[in-house]
Design an enzyme around this catalytic site. Structure first.
Site, PDB file in Angstrom:
ATOM      1  N   ASP A 185      -3.252  10.209 -31.341  1.00 31.13           N
ATOM      2  CA  ASP A 185      -4.627   9.816 -30.390  1.00 31.13           C
ATOM      3  C   ASP A 185      -3.865   8.610 -29.728  1.00 31.13           C
ATOM      4  O   ASP A 185      -2.805   8.093 -29.926  1.00 31.13           O
ATOM      5  CB  ASP A 185      -5.839   9.611 -31.182  1.00 31.13           C
ATOM      6  CG  ASP A 185      -7.125   9.473 -30.283  1.00 31.13           C
ATOM      7  OD1 ASP A 185      -6.887   9.312 -29.116  1.00 31.13           O
ATOM      8  OD2 ASP A 185      -8.022   9.547 -30.817  1.00 31.13           O
TER       9      ASP A 185
HETATM   10  C1  BGC Z   1      -9.963   9.383 -27.911  1.00 32.80           C
HETATM   11  C2  BGC Z   1      -9.423  10.864 -27.713  1.00 32.80           C
HETATM   12  C3  BGC Z   1      -9.038  10.928 -26.338  1.00 32.80           C
HETATM   13  C4  BGC Z   1      -7.837  10.214 -25.843  1.00 32.80           C
HETATM   14  C5  BGC Z   1      -7.580  10.230 -24.300  1.00 32.80           C
HETATM   15  C6  BGC Z   1      -8.997   8.360 -27.298  1.00 32.80           C
HETATM   16  O1  BGC Z   1      -9.444   7.098 -27.319  1.00 32.80           O
HETATM   17  O2  BGC Z   1     -10.112   9.017 -29.190  1.00 32.80           O
HETATM   18  O3  BGC Z   1     -10.504  11.725 -28.251  1.00 32.80           O
HETATM   19  O4  BGC Z   1      -8.399  12.484 -26.082  1.00 32.80           O
HETATM   20  O5  BGC Z   1      -8.460   8.618 -26.084  1.00 32.80           O
HETATM   21  O6  BGC Z   1      -8.165  10.104 -23.544  1.00 32.80           O
END
Ligand code: BGC
Length: 755
Positions: free
Chosen positions: A303
């Site tokens: 993530d």
């Molecule tokens: C979130 C993800 C997301 C990623 C990219 C993160 O903060 O937890 O779900 O896909 O950002 O935007």
């Protein structure tokens, strides 16, 4: 896998990839899983790549062109950032780019990638969560449709728009089970139930990925966040999870398994820890369960900075250590942080990360690119002409209206205040969500905007024969009172025959890092509701919400309540369709609405205790709070229609290998209705305690006014298996209770059987 097969794979794959497996916990558990071979193309590329180029392939960079606002503010600096990123791509140091907002710039980046030494194409990803430009209801809202095929269709439409506009990959669906409504990201998932969550997870994957990943209109799905992200302590985002492996496997892992079985070829590690091990460093989870046990062959992406955050979790000493822990645990691709690019070459050169683990991760990334057809045509999803043609088509707009209408849940309708007549009655629309381009798309859309959506007042006016009968008064803002707001609202209410009160949460009150301690209507709006209710006019409450809410006072006591979530592009029209009876409400709650925030986490499929509160009256020494019933105000599965639905005449016929349960469902009302018939089971006695009820099947049926239908469900022994203490699923003979009912806590009709 026998040792002979292993040796052959060792020869083909490179001995230390297998060495990783030979020493893995999965093998120690006796788990086996063959790994597909990378193609000749992938192997030959890996053979020619430098360490830096390999680390580059494992780097997913945040687009330098992600923010239109930044670009508008300082165009020169924004251009410099884009130029720098393009240089990095040209140097073969970037594997993919995410959340970019310009197809032209993405095309330029792809051109740079093809001009790099090995010409490996980039993969472009983004959060396409519930629609791309045509925004559909937030996932939790759409789950209320209890219609996985609808979720598949909206995901397909999103993929068609996104793929034309440059995307190969969506970071969706979010398949985290959410049982604590304080958690803001409840809004991105499918709610509290394992079966519904698994069905929808699989449906969305099918929708995004289409018939074949190679198709130009398919995008790679990424079920996230692996795993148990929805179970953070006290519903607080990113918080620690401490849970038994049994609970993890019974409740939190099944939607992921369903998504992978449906063909998802990527997943995202979760920010949280489980039992002391952050998911980004969790080899047991990412390598043992995911790869060895389930045979997952796709890629695992971190993530956003999730690998780097291992330092703050307190298990990595520094960036370098964090990169080592993450890659060794099984995180193949590093999102945003850049620490793989920075540290992997040295870690591998010094022997701290085996070359074969690096190669394995690179092979996974390249294989996914290959499966997406990117080597054959790197521009297949960067197609300006196609984007223009397929975006916001009438078919997508109609689908947005259908999905929004099917997501609305009618909690109550006393004295049949709904549907409202289209003419002849004065309606006072009151509340912060009455009109204007705000709070329509929900907390997390990268591409669609509120400005492109139909607001409530516009939708209502369009449906009314005489739109001048509608007055609109804001009354209050979401969290701050408005000067004179209540007085104006009360005056408007007094003038009207009926009040429609649009209350709830604005869209930054749910979503990432937006947990709430008190899941109630914000105080200024509650005061507005009390004042308006004091006029004595009938009130229809329209709830705007990204989670289950606790309803109190005038809101709870309103004549009718509709849950309207964040419905996206066609919000106003869809709500009007239900309000004025063009469509009958058909949504059902995918999350229980508790009576009090103190009940959280609240979910219907809880375990019994030795002292259950069986009576509605207070009984001492039973499982209940002082002065508070232990049930939901509106349980999972609840939702009314404009019909009058009756459940009768259950028939339970068990055979050797399963049971058939049927019931007669009738509509005694004067209007056609759609009913979601639900089948719940309780396993009365087993070697481990079992939930008081569990959804085992559901069916949506259409009933004409006065019509009836016999609905029957078949359950096989496999559907009634439990997970035993060794985490093996098995059937245990015994007695089973069964309900065919309109919600998880409704009596419906019930019976029992032995098997
Ligand atoms: C979130 C993800 C997301 C990623 C990219 C993160 O903060 O937890 O779900 O896909 O950002 O935007």
């Amino acid at each position: 896998m026998n040792s002979c097969t292993l040796q052959r794979r060792a020869f083909l794959l490179g001995s230390s990839m297998v060495a990783v497996w030979m020493s893995s916990p999965g093998r120690a558990f006796g788990l086996t899983k063959p790994v597909s071979l990378p193609s000749e193309r992938v192997r030959s590329l890996i053979a020619r790549m430098t360490l830096e180029e390999k680390a580059g392939q494992l780097t997913l960079a945040f687009a330098a062109y992600a923010g239109a606002a930044v670009a508008a503010h300082n165009p020169a600096q924004a251009q410099m950032q884009v130029d720098n990123q393009r240089e990095q791509v040209r140097g073969g140091l970037v594997g993919g780019i995410f959340n970019g907002r310009s197809i032209e710039t993405s095309r330029a980046m792809q051109t740079a990638a093809l001009a790099s030494r090995l010409g490996i194409p980039l993969i472009f990803g983004a959060d396409v969560i519930h629609g791309y430009r045509t925004i559909f209801p937030v996932p939790l809202g759409e789950a209320a449709s209890f219609e996985p095929s609808l979720c598949e269709r909206t995901a397909r439409a999103a993929a068609i728009e996104a793929s034309a506009d440059g995307l190969d990959w969506t970071f969706a669906p979010m398949v985290d089970i959410a049982r604590d409504a304080r958690w803001g990201r409840s809004v991105e998932g499918s709610g509290e139930d394992v079966l519904l969550g698994s069905d929808i997870a699989a449906a969305r994957v099918r929708g995004f990925q289409g018939r074949s990943l190679r198709d130009a209109d398919a995008i790679l799905a990424c079920p996230k966040h692996f795993a148990a992200y929805g179970a953070g302590e006290s519903g607080l985002d990113y918080n620690a999870v401490d849970m038994s492996e049994l609970r993890l496997r019974e409740t939190y892992l099944p939607p992921f398994k369903a998504a992978f079985d449906a063909g998802a070829l990527s997943t995202m590690a979760a920010f949280n820890e489980i039992n002391g091990v952050p998911c980004h460093a969790n080899r047991w989870l990412l390598d043992g369960v995911l790869r060895k046990e389930w045979g997952f062959e796709g890629l695992v992406v971190s993530d956003f900075n999730g690998d780097l955050e291992l330092i703050k979790h307190g298990i990595a000493r520094d960036e370098r250590d964090a990169a080592r822990l993450a890659i060794m645990a099984g995180v193949d691709l590093s999102m945003a942080s850049g620490i793989y690019l920075k540290h992997l070459p040295d870690l591998v050169a010094k022997g701290e990360v085996p070359t074969d683990r690096l190669d394995q991760a690179v092979a996974r990334v390249l294989t996914v690119k290959e499966r997406l057809g990117l080597f054959d045509d790197p521009f297949r999803r960067l197609d300006l002409q196609r984007a223009k043609k397929v975006t916001g088509t009438p078919a997508h707009v109609a689908l947005a209206r259908e999905a929004a209408s099917k997501s609305i849940v009618m909690l109550k309708n006393e004295g049949t205040v709904l549907p409202l007549p289209r003419s002849g009655k004065k309606i006072a629309l009151i509340g912060p969500f009455s009109e204007g381009p705000h709070d329509l798309v929900g907390p997390w859309t990268v591409f669609g905007t509120d400005q492109e959506c139909v607001d409530l007042a516009t939708g209502m006016r369009a449906a009314m024969s005489d739109p001048t009968l509608l007055t609109v008064t804001q009354g209050s803002s979401t969290t701050i009172p408005l000067d004179g707001g209540i007085e104006a609202a009360v005056a408007a209410a007094k003038e009207a025959d009926v009040v429609v009160l649009a209350l709830g949460e604005h869209q930054r009150m749910s979503g990432e890092a937006s947990s709430r301690g008190q899941i109630v209507i914000p105080e200024p709006q509650q005061r507005l509701a009390e004042a308006v209710a004091a006029t004595g006019k009938p009130i229809v409450v329209l709830l705007k919400n990204g989670r289950a809410l606790v309803l109190e006072g005038a809101v709870a006591e309103a004549s009718a309540i509709l849950v309207t979530w964040f419905l996206g592009a066609q919000t106003g029209h869809a709500i009007a369709d239900i309000l004025f009876g063009k469509a009958s409400p058909s949504g059902r709650l995918p999350v229980s609405f508790p009576r009090d925030p103190g009940q959280l986490p609240y979910y219907y499929a809880h375990k019994p205790t030795g002292r259950p509160a069986e009576s509605k009256r207070y009984t001492p020494f039973t499982t209940r709070f002082i002065g508070l019933s232990n049930t939901a105000l509106y349980p999972f599965g609840h939702g009314l229609t404009y019909g009058d639905i009756a459940y009768e005449d259950i028939a339970v016929i068990s055979a050797n290998d399963g049971v058939t349960v049927g019931a007669l469902i009738s509509n005694r009302g004067a209007r056609a209705a759609t009913e979601v018939v639900q089948l719940y089971v309780q396993i009365v006695t087993a070697s481990l305690t079992q939930p008081v009820r569990e959804l085992k099947a559901y069916r949506k049926i259409e009933l004409a006014a006065g019509g009836s239908q016999r609905v029957s469900f078949q359950l096989r022994k496999a559907d009634l298996e439990i997970m035993d203490a060794d985490h093996t699923r098995r059937f245990e003979a015994g007695t089973f209770k069964v309900w065919v009912a309109p919600s998880a806590e409704a009596d419906g009709v019930s019976g029992s059987f032995k098997l």
